[in-house]
Design a protein around this motif. Structure first.
Motif, PDB file in Angstrom:
ATOM      1  N   ILE A 179      60.584  69.765  47.918  1.00 15.44           N
ATOM      2  CA  ILE A 179      59.341  69.131  48.366  1.00 15.44           C
ATOM      3  C   ILE A 179      58.637  68.512  47.161  1.00 15.44           C
ATOM      4  CG2 ILE A 179      57.120  69.478  49.513  1.00 15.44           C
ATOM      5  CD1 ILE A 179      58.341  71.906  50.914  1.00 15.44           C
ATOM      6  N   ARG A 180      58.426  67.210  47.227  1.00  9.80           N
ATOM      7  CA  ARG A 180      57.767  66.490  46.131  1.00  9.80           C
ATOM      8  C   ARG A 180      56.444  65.859  46.547  1.00  9.80           C
ATOM      9  NH1 ARG A 180      61.812  65.187  42.297  1.00  9.80           N
ATOM     10  NH2 ARG A 180      60.085  64.531  40.979  1.00  9.80           N
ATOM     11  N   ARG A 181      56.187  65.788  47.870  1.00  8.61           N
ATOM     12  CA  ARG A 181      55.000  65.096  48.377  1.00  8.61           C
ATOM     13  C   ARG A 181      54.698  65.635  49.776  1.00  8.61           C
ATOM     14  NH1 ARG A 181      59.430  61.896  48.194  1.00  8.61           N
ATOM     15  NH2 ARG A 181      60.255  61.198  50.210  1.00  8.61           N
ATOM     16  N   PRO A 182      53.579  65.259  50.382  1.00 10.54           N
ATOM     17  CA  PRO A 182      53.242  65.775  51.716  1.00 10.54           C
ATOM     18  C   PRO A 182      54.332  65.463  52.742  1.00 10.54           C
ATOM     19  CG  PRO A 182      51.327  64.748  50.719  1.00 10.54           C
ATOM     20  CD  PRO A 182      52.473  64.442  49.805  1.00 10.54           C
ATOM     21  N   LEU A 183      54.475  66.373  53.706  1.00 13.96           N
ATOM     22  CA  LEU A 183      55.465  66.180  54.764  1.00 13.96           C
ATOM     23  C   LEU A 183      54.948  66.770  56.065  1.00 13.96           C
ATOM     24  CD1 LEU A 183      56.717  69.224  55.153  1.00 13.96           C
ATOM     25  CD2 LEU A 183      58.185  68.580  53.262  1.00 13.96           C
ATOM     26  N   ALA A 184      55.627  66.428  57.147  1.00 13.90           N
ATOM     27  CA  ALA A 184      55.299  66.968  58.464  1.00 13.90           C
ATOM     28  C   ALA A 184      56.527  67.689  59.004  1.00 13.90           C
ATOM     29  CB  ALA A 184      54.874  65.850  59.417  1.00 13.90           C
ATOM     30  N   TRP A 185      56.351  68.934  59.460  1.00 15.67           N
ATOM     31  CA  TRP A 185      57.473  69.693  60.007  1.00 15.67           C
ATOM     32  C   TRP A 185      57.751  69.264  61.437  1.00 15.67           C
ATOM     33  CZ3 TRP A 185      59.898  71.856  56.262  1.00 15.67           C
ATOM     34  CH2 TRP A 185      59.221  72.435  55.191  1.00 15.67           C
ATOM     35  N   PRO A 186      59.005  69.039  61.789  1.00 20.69           N
ATOM     36  CA  PRO A 186      59.327  68.762  63.196  1.00 20.69           C
ATOM     37  C   PRO A 186      58.902  69.927  64.080  1.00 20.69           C
ATOM     38  CG  PRO A 186      61.198  68.234  61.767  1.00 20.69           C
ATOM     39  CD  PRO A 186      60.196  68.965  60.915  1.00 20.69           C
ATOM     40  N   GLU A 187      58.485  69.629  65.295  1.00 18.73           N
ATOM     41  CA  GLU A 187      58.017  70.680  66.200  1.00 18.73           C
ATOM     42  C   GLU A 187      59.119  71.683  66.507  1.00 18.73           C
ATOM     43  OE1 GLU A 187      54.985  71.464  67.201  1.00 18.73           O
ATOM     44  OE2 GLU A 187      54.385  69.900  65.777  1.00 18.73           O
ATOM     45  N   ALA A 188      60.362  71.235  66.570  1.00 16.55           N
ATOM     46  CA  ALA A 188      61.466  72.163  66.839  1.00 16.55           C
ATOM     47  C   ALA A 188      61.633  73.162  65.703  1.00 16.55           C
ATOM     48  CB  ALA A 188      62.764  71.387  67.046  1.00 16.55           C
ATOM     49  N   THR A 189      61.371  72.732  64.470  1.00 21.13           N
ATOM     50  CA  THR A 189      61.443  73.648  63.337  1.00 21.13           C
ATOM     51  C   THR A 189      60.319  74.666  63.403  1.00 21.13           C
ATOM     52  OG1 THR A 189      62.418  71.886  61.984  1.00 21.13           O
ATOM     53  CG2 THR A 189      61.512  73.792  60.819  1.00 21.13           C
ATOM     54  N   ARG A 190      59.131  74.209  63.745  1.00 23.24           N
ATOM     55  CA  ARG A 190      58.008  75.137  63.916  1.00 23.24           C
ATOM     56  C   ARG A 190      58.314  76.163  65.009  1.00 23.24           C
ATOM     57  NH1 ARG A 190      53.273  74.286  61.465  1.00 23.24           N
ATOM     58  NH2 ARG A 190      52.842  72.273  60.458  1.00 23.24           N
ATOM     59  N   ALA A 244      71.046  77.605  64.557  1.00 19.86           N
ATOM     60  CA  ALA A 244      70.335  76.528  65.242  1.00 19.86           C
ATOM     61  C   ALA A 244      70.277  75.320  64.332  1.00 19.86           C
ATOM     62  CB  ALA A 244      68.919  76.971  65.614  1.00 19.86           C
ATOM     63  N   SER A 245      70.403  74.138  64.889  1.00 23.63           N
ATOM     64  CA  SER A 245      70.322  72.908  64.117  1.00 23.63           C
ATOM     65  C   SER A 245      68.882  72.652  63.705  1.00 23.63           C
ATOM     66  CB  SER A 245      70.866  71.744  64.938  1.00 23.63           C
ATOM     67  OG  SER A 245      70.794  70.535  64.217  1.00 23.63           O
ATOM     68  N   VAL A 246      68.701  72.093  62.498  1.00 22.33           N
ATOM     69  CA  VAL A 246      67.389  71.789  61.958  1.00 22.33           C
ATOM     70  C   VAL A 246      67.347  70.338  61.524  1.00 22.33           C
ATOM     71  CG1 VAL A 246      65.773  72.260  60.081  1.00 22.33           C
ATOM     72  CG2 VAL A 246      66.932  74.153  61.225  1.00 22.33           C
ATOM     73  N   ALA A 247      66.379  69.596  62.038  1.00 18.75           N
ATOM     74  CA  ALA A 247      66.144  68.231  61.558  1.00 18.75           C
ATOM     75  C   ALA A 247      65.396  68.335  60.226  1.00 18.75           C
ATOM     76  CB  ALA A 247      65.329  67.439  62.562  1.00 18.75           C
ATOM     77  N   VAL A 248      66.012  67.843  59.157  1.00 21.26           N
ATOM     78  CA  VAL A 248      65.476  68.035  57.817  1.00 21.26           C
ATOM     79  C   VAL A 248      64.226  67.189  57.614  1.00 21.26           C
ATOM     80  CG1 VAL A 248      65.963  67.768  55.355  1.00 21.26           C
ATOM     81  CG2 VAL A 248      67.740  68.600  56.918  1.00 21.26           C
ATOM     82  N   ALA A 249      63.166  67.824  57.119  1.00 23.31           N
ATOM     83  CA  ALA A 249      61.937  67.099  56.821  1.00 23.31           C
ATOM     84  C   ALA A 249      62.118  66.289  55.559  1.00 23.31           C
ATOM     85  CB  ALA A 249      60.781  68.096  56.658  1.00 23.31           C
ATOM     86  N   ARG A 250      61.557  65.060  55.535  1.00 24.15           N
ATOM     87  CA  ARG A 250      61.736  64.161  54.392  1.00 24.15           C
ATOM     88  C   ARG A 250      60.418  63.911  53.678  1.00 24.15           C
ATOM     89  NH1 ARG A 250      66.155  59.675  56.303  1.00 24.15           N
ATOM     90  NH2 ARG A 250      67.079  60.828  58.009  1.00 24.15           N
TER      91      ARG A 250
END
Length: 332
Positions: A12-23, A326-332
């Motif tokens: 993590i280098r900057r602000p990000l938003a977590w996908p709802e599925a990850t939450r 479980a599959s995780v969509a990686v936050a960018r």
């Protein structure tokens, strides 16, 4: 029974938003694990590399806390990007933020000790390659579970390399350095620092350091007295030639850790999720590659050009229903 969710690594280098599925995966868990792939260096710290350093802002810890992460491994090759000062500062910042932190610290005892919360004890180790100065001892460093590589070659190839070493002066140079005490004696043949062995090669072999494993076994036994589950985190850069699969040595080491009493082994390092889970005889489970949770890399285009999917990670969920990926969509 304790519900555990283990994610992969977070760069993590900057602000990000977590996908709802990850939450949703993290919600309601008694313990949520990830590996912080970076360092929070203090002001004025000197970088120890000329490339690929990952300083993280304090907001990185806040983002992981917001997701629900409780257990944080800092045993990896980037916690020492800014030397001993960076290791200590990263540990202090993570603990101050409220995480159960394991894998690096001021000395071997702090780096190797378990971090227990919510019924889960985290033990974290770096399998390397790691420079000597970054391994915890009397000084700061990471908790090691060293994995060493050697090249297996037919006898005729070994003889040829030995002849080259003599002709080039390497054999004499090595012998003299050992004689005066600059280097320790070596076990078996080597060629310019690479360990060699006779056999039906050419092929690579990897072996775990047995002293490190014995020390880790004692820590697992101690952790089991205070926890419902013991999770061992392994970070490594001994990747397979084909990045699409885990290295062969990792499954064997994971099985040994499960046999020693670990309930969960979570491996990371390569930025790919392998989807491979190996169950131990005692019901333990090993995820041999969880890939990324967050990956704010400067090499996105290069990964795409190479056809590597670094944007699909995995989470290992362990609860009353058993264990599953479980599959995780990686936050960018």
């Amino acid at each position: 029974m304790t519900r555990l969710v283990a994610f992969g690594q977070a760069l993590i280098r900057r602000p990000l938003a977590w996908p709802e599925a990850t939450r949703a995966l993290a919600a309601g868990a008694d313990a949520v694990f990830c590996n912080l792939e970076g360092c929070l260096p203090p002001p004025g710290a000197t970088r120890m590399k000329t490339k690929t350093v990952h300083p993280a802002p304090p907001e990185a810890l806040a983002a992981l806390w917001d997701l629900g992460v409780t257990h944080l491994s800092i045993a990896n090759n980037h916690v020492w990007d800014y030397g001993h000062a960076g290791i200590v500062a990263t540990r202090d910042a993570a603990e101050a933020a409220g995480f159960a932190v394991a894998g690096a610290g001021r000395d071997a005892a702090e780096a190797g000790g378990p971090a227990t919360r919510g019924g889960v004890a985290l033990i974290a180790a770096d399998c390397g390659p790691t420079p000597d100065w970054a391994i915890a001892g009397e000084a700061p460093g990471v908790n090691p579970l060293a994995v060493r590589r050697r090249l297996v070659l037919p006898p005729e190839d070994l003889a040829r390399l030995a002849a080259i070493a003599r002709a080039s002066g390497e054999a004499e140079r090595v012998a003299r350095r050992i004689a005066v005490g600059y280097d320790p004696p070596v076990d078996g043949p080597r060629f310019y620092g690479l360990a060699l062995a006779p056999g039906d090669g050419p092929r690579e072999e990897h072996a775990v350091d047995e002293a490190d494993l014995a020390r880790l076994a004692a820590t697992i036994a101690a952790a089991r007295r205070d926890a419902d589950r013991v999770l061992v985190s392994l970070h490594h850069h001994h990747w397979a030639p084909d990045w699409a699969r885990p290295p062969d040595w990792l499954a064997e080491v994971s099985r040994r850790l499960l046999a020693l009493g670990a309930d969960v082994v979570a491996a990371h390092g390569p930025p790919l999720a392998y989807g491979l889970v190996s169950a131990g005889d005692g019901g333990g489970v090993a995820a041999l590659g969880l890939g990324n949770l967050a990956f704010q890399t400067a090499r996105a285009e290069r990964y795409a050009d190479a056809g590597l999917d670094v944007w699909t990670g995995a989470a290992l969920v362990v609860d009353n229903a058993g264990s599953r990926l479980a599959s995780v969509a990686v936050a960018r």
